[in-house]
Design an enzyme around this catalytic site. Structure first.
Site, PDB file in Angstrom:
ATOM      1  N   GLN A 268      -1.223 -10.679  -2.136  1.00 29.27           N
ATOM      2  CA  GLN A 268      -1.790  -9.896  -3.390  1.00 29.27           C
ATOM      3  C   GLN A 268      -1.103 -10.391  -4.865  1.00 29.27           C
ATOM      4  OE1 GLN A 268      -1.631  -6.129  -0.838  1.00 29.27           O
ATOM      5  NE2 GLN A 268      -3.207  -6.198  -1.654  1.00 29.27           N
TER       6      GLN A 268
ATOM      7  N   HIS B 203       3.615  -9.002   5.298  1.00 28.15           N
ATOM      8  CA  HIS B 203       2.605  -8.159   4.781  1.00 28.15           C
ATOM      9  C   HIS B 203       1.093  -8.634   5.112  1.00 28.15           C
ATOM     10  CE1 HIS B 203       2.386  -4.480   2.431  1.00 28.15           C
ATOM     11  NE2 HIS B 203       0.842  -5.288   2.275  1.00 28.15           N
TER      12      HIS B 203
ATOM     13  N   ASN C 299       4.511  -4.964   8.146  1.00 26.84           N
ATOM     14  CA  ASN C 299       3.752  -3.329   7.213  1.00 26.84           C
ATOM     15  C   ASN C 299       3.206  -2.629   7.123  1.00 26.84           C
ATOM     16  OD1 ASN C 299       3.165  -1.925   4.622  1.00 26.84           O
ATOM     17  ND2 ASN C 299       1.510  -3.237   4.824  1.00 26.84           N
ATOM     18  N   GLU C 300       2.855  -1.835   8.328  1.00 24.95           N
ATOM     19  CA  GLU C 300       1.302  -1.749   8.508  1.00 24.95           C
ATOM     20  C   GLU C 300       1.242  -1.622   9.846  1.00 24.95           C
ATOM     21  OE1 GLU C 300      -2.532  -0.679   6.272  1.00 24.95           O
ATOM     22  OE2 GLU C 300      -0.930   1.210   4.849  1.00 24.95           O
TER      23      GLU C 300
HETATM   24  C1  GCO Z   1      -2.446  -1.720   2.873  1.00 21.12           C
HETATM   25  C2  GCO Z   1      -1.614  -2.323   2.347  1.00 21.12           C
HETATM   26  C3  GCO Z   1      -1.555  -2.532   0.748  1.00 21.12           C
HETATM   27  C4  GCO Z   1      -3.713  -2.144   0.598  1.00 21.12           C
HETATM   28  C5  GCO Z   1      -3.217  -0.552   0.306  1.00 21.12           C
HETATM   29  C6  GCO Z   1      -4.385  -0.864  -0.850  1.00 21.12           C
HETATM   30  O1  GCO Z   1      -2.129  -0.026   3.132  1.00 21.12           O
HETATM   31  O2  GCO Z   1      -3.437  -2.015   3.295  1.00 21.12           O
HETATM   32  O3  GCO Z   1       0.207  -1.989   2.686  1.00 21.12           O
HETATM   33  O4  GCO Z   1      -1.471  -3.576   1.099  1.00 21.12           O
HETATM   34  O5  GCO Z   1      -3.622  -2.935  -0.856  1.00 21.12           O
HETATM   35  O6  GCO Z   1      -3.102   0.305   1.236  1.00 21.12           O
HETATM   36  O7  GCO Z   1      -5.591  -0.724   0.038  1.00 21.12           O
END
Ligand code: GCO
Length: 427
Positions: A18, A112, A156-157
């Site tokens: 990003q 990520h 991540n997530e």
């Molecule tokens: C997510 C990611 C980020 C996003 C942020 C805003 O949570 O989707 O970690 O990369 O850019 O959340 O939407």
């Protein structure tokens, strides 16, 4: 009101794809550039953080913050399968060394969202082989850089693919219903379906596989895909612990504050289970948990209820509701007793005063959680810079620092100073 403990971490987060720019060997670069792309615009130079990381981290530090969460880009480290790139490792070594030099604690995310393009050609996030591949990548990064890394977020997530699968199922159902009715929107939906089909055909060609097998990290995930992600996490954790046991290892989840109207209680329970409780067996041996929260979801007897007409919305379209973070910490702490880091929380807005208010409110929630004995050890706002918001491109403005992308000039916002000020002097 009060002050956070001296060792509390406060700062901001970014993700490589990003902000860095020119992530040319990644799956996202490919997805952004094919004809019929679903991406509003390609990431291109992004905000050139790759070359300007010192300026950016220094701004964070000068404002009074002490922590920076960023990700290492797998597609840079291993642009071709099995070929690890020393020059790119050197880049991240410099980022980490710079953090230490100026007194900023680095929190490193190993994955990520973006992956090397070759990984998708090999079956991506639904393939068993990805567990091995991810392990090898982690092994390389930690052997080279582990001595500089106190905290690692493996993935991540991790629950994102499941959330996306739910959204796309809902969209499919809606578009089916609409095709049955003489609704003016039919044209739009049919157009979208055609576009999707063409997009996937193009992706199949770019990745050299059947379009139905294109599985990037953000593709709707099957149950098998869910298991593979969590196996990747376990693999990474055991490799990290073998190489450097003192590194604190965790994973991050996207967690809404689920609230029930009368009759919505069962929906809340189900969503809380699917978003979080379902994953507990895989994270039992983790050292900390990364919580990422942006808003709330309200559930009525028929499921999710849209925010009421007077609710304030963020630029992303979801409700402005900074209280969500404290509520999520409260929920999580009923099932998780080890340290928690708020690895993301924030909002997209063109009104920085709104961001200042949001940060103050959200951090009050964190502070009160701490007072209640919930072991929160840090908070990184999303995001340090206005950046590439995936499919939505550069229109979204989550950053504490604005960037003029024609010159790549940085313009720190008031909210950056406020965050740093809270770190130094409290509320
Ligand atoms: C997510 C990611 C980020 C996003 C942020 C805003 O949570 O989707 O970690 O990369 O850019 O959340 O939407």
């Amino acid at each position: 009101m009060g002050k956070f403990p001296n060792n509390f971490m406060i700062g901001a987060a970014t993700a490589a794809h990003q902000v860095e720019g020119n992530n040319i060997n990644s799956d996202f670069w490919a997805m952004e550039h094919v004809p019929y792309s679903m991406y509003k615009e390609p990431s291109l130079d992004a905000v050139d953080h790759y070359h300007r990381f010192k300026e950016d981290i220094q701004l964070l530090k000068d404002a009074g913050c002490n922590t920076y969460r960023f990700s290492v880009e797998w597609a840079r480290i291993e642009p071709k399968k099995g070929e690890f790139n020393q020059k790119e490792i050197q880049h991240y070594r410099e980022v980490l060394e710079f953090c230490h030099e100026i007194g900023v604690t680095p929190i490193v995310t190993l994955h990520h969202f973006s992956s090397p393009k070759w990984l998708i050609s090999e079956g991506g996030w639904e393939s068993e082989m990805t567990i091995e591949y991810f392990g090898k990548y982690c092994q390389f990064v930690i052997s080279e850089l582990g001595h500089l890394i106190p905290y690692v977020c493996t993935i991540n997530e991790a629950n994102m693919g499941k959330q996306i699968a739910k959204i796309s199922k809902r969209m499919m159902n809606q578009s089916k219903k609409k095709t049955d009715s003489p609704d003016v929107q039919v044209g739009l939906n049919v157009g979208l379906e055609d576009k999707m089909k063409n997009y996937y055909l193009e992706l199949g060609q770019v990745f050299g596989i059947d379009p139905s097998n294109v599985q990037s990290f953000l593709s709707p995930r099957t149950e098998n895909g869910e298991r593979i992600i969590m196996k990747c996490h376990e693999k990474a954790r055991s490799i990290i612990k073998q190489i450097k046991p003192e590194i604190q290892v965790g994973i991050t989840f996207s967690l809404y504050d689920h609230q029930a109207l009368p009759g919505g209680e069962e929906f809340v329970k189900r969503e809380q289970y699917e978003d979080f409780l379902d994953y507990l067996p895989f994270i039992d041996d983790d050292d900390f948990l990364g919580v990422q929260n942006y808003s709330r979801k309200i559930h009525g007897p028929d499921g999710v209820v849209p925010p009421d007409e007077h609710a304030k919305l963020t630029k992303m379209g979801y409700e402005y509701y900074p209280e969500a973070l404290g509520n999520v910490l409260n929920f999580v702490s009923q099932h998780w007793e080890k340290p928690i880091i708020v690895t993301e929380n924030g909002l997209s807005t063109d009104n920085d005063e709104e961001r200042v208010e949001f940060i103050k409110q959200a951090l009050k929630g964190v502070y009160l959680s701490l007072k209640k004995g919930i072991p929160v050890i840090g908070y990184t706002y999303w995001s340090l810079l206005d950046n590439f918001e995936w499919q939505l491109g550069y229109d979204q403005t989550f950053g504490l620092i604005a960037v003029d992308r024609t010159t790549q000039t940085r313009h720190p916002k008031e909210s950056l100073s406020v965050l740093g000020e809270i770190n130094i002097n409290g509320f």
